[in-house]
Design an enzyme around this catalytic site. Sequence first.
Site, short mmCIF file in Angstrom:
data_model
loop_
_atom_site.label_atom_id
_atom_site.label_comp_id
_atom_site.label_asym_id
_atom_site.label_seq_id
_atom_site.Cartn_x
_atom_site.Cartn_y
_atom_site.Cartn_z
N CYS A 169 0.83 -1.20 0.00
CA CYS A 169 0.00 0.00 0.00
C CYS A 169 0.87 1.25 0.00
O CYS A 169 1.34 1.69 1.05
CB CYS A 169 -0.94 0.00 1.21
SG CYS A 169 -2.03 1.44 1.24
N CYS A 172 -0.52 4.11 2.03
CA CYS A 172 -0.35 3.95 3.48
C CYS A 172 1.09 4.22 3.89
O CYS A 172 1.35 4.87 4.89
CB CYS A 172 -0.66 2.51 3.93
SG CYS A 172 -2.11 1.78 3.20
N ASP A 173 2.04 3.68 3.15
CA ASP A 173 3.42 3.63 3.64
C ASP A 173 4.42 4.48 2.85
O ASP A 173 5.53 4.71 3.32
CB ASP A 173 3.93 2.18 3.59
CG ASP A 173 3.08 1.26 4.46
OD1 ASP A 173 2.56 1.74 5.47
OD2 ASP A 173 2.96 0.07 4.13
#
Length: 349
Positions: A169, A172-173
Amino acid sequence: MDVEKVIIIGSGPAGWTAAIYAARAALAPLVFEGAVTQENQVAGTLPLGQLALTTEVENFPGFPAGNLAAYLDEAIAPEQRQTMPPHAGHGVSGPELVELMRQQARNFGARVVTEDVVEVDFAREPFRLTASDGKTYEAHCVIVATGARANYLGLPSEEKYKNRGVSACAVCDGALPRFRGRPLAVVGGGDSAVEEADYLSKFASTVYMIHRRDELRASKIMAQRALDNPKIEVLWNRTLAEILGNPTDGVTGVRLASTAGEPDLEKDVSGVFLAIGHTPNAGFLKGKLELTEKGYLKWTRPGRTFTSVEGVFAAGDVADDYYRQAITAAGTGCMAALDAERWLAARGL
Ligand code: NAP
């Protein structure tokens, strides 16, 4: 057997948000958070879902990045701060966030069963659910929030460096300090891979897109975006053979095999992002609820969380192959609880 008003299956942001809302509406929800088993660990379907598998969460509103203590000191008067509980001292991590959600649901009276639901009978009323320990439960209303799991290639080195440079992701990261200004790799050739590579190119020095064919699967406009981006280099006809790294730095590189008979190729990278699709955790619902072509639960009314069975609602990634964010899952979890509450009320339940 007591008939539950509402049973919630799943323990990510959608499940816990549904539980918080249902509990506050005095529906005394029973939440199946999933079983802690080796099988679930391998499949990526342990309780608390995908958030529990990620690191910092910087895009969930209410948890600013940086030192949360300093932020709170500035935002809230010292005497009021002193009455508040201590915290980890940084933004929030995925595991922390989802544990906080779980606690919040329990504070309002949600009851939690640490088992999977393995079978459902939606053809009778009340509905009947069978758990992984063999016990059966009955409910007037069910909210399915079992999420999805990212597909991985299944390489041992991939497992070794998950959360240490391997992610599925980018949103997300990708903005984490370990990836900034560094070369990164994205595996896949679809719209997700292009989107991830494009997003990562804002932070990375170079993004290598590793694709097993000589043509992207992504839509034309998306594919062109990747090809036009000077920071993205597509490595055609390549597959990920091994992720290289060490215990101190995590991921340091990749070894790529060729699908066109070329020798292996090594590239230095600090991160590897898998974008080879997701699988919704809806296997146990096949034949019970209508699914989309891609196997996700089908929302049958626009803007609502209704499924093909009256009284069964769906929330979060199990019904969403598009947004797939913690905050959108939480949002549809809230919607499902409100839909369930109104559905029960309309029947005097
Ligand atoms: P996808 O379209 O199924 O693409 C998956 C990619 O991963 C393909 O390029 C595939 O290669 C590759 N792949 C799959 N298994 C692999 C393996 N074992 N080893 C190496 N490569 C592998 O999935 P997606 O990109 O996640 O997209 C899913 C859906 O969401 C699509 O309908 C897409 O259009 C949509 N979506 C849209 C947007 C947007 O419009 N902004 C953004 C994201 C997703 P092959 O090409 O060789 O099969």
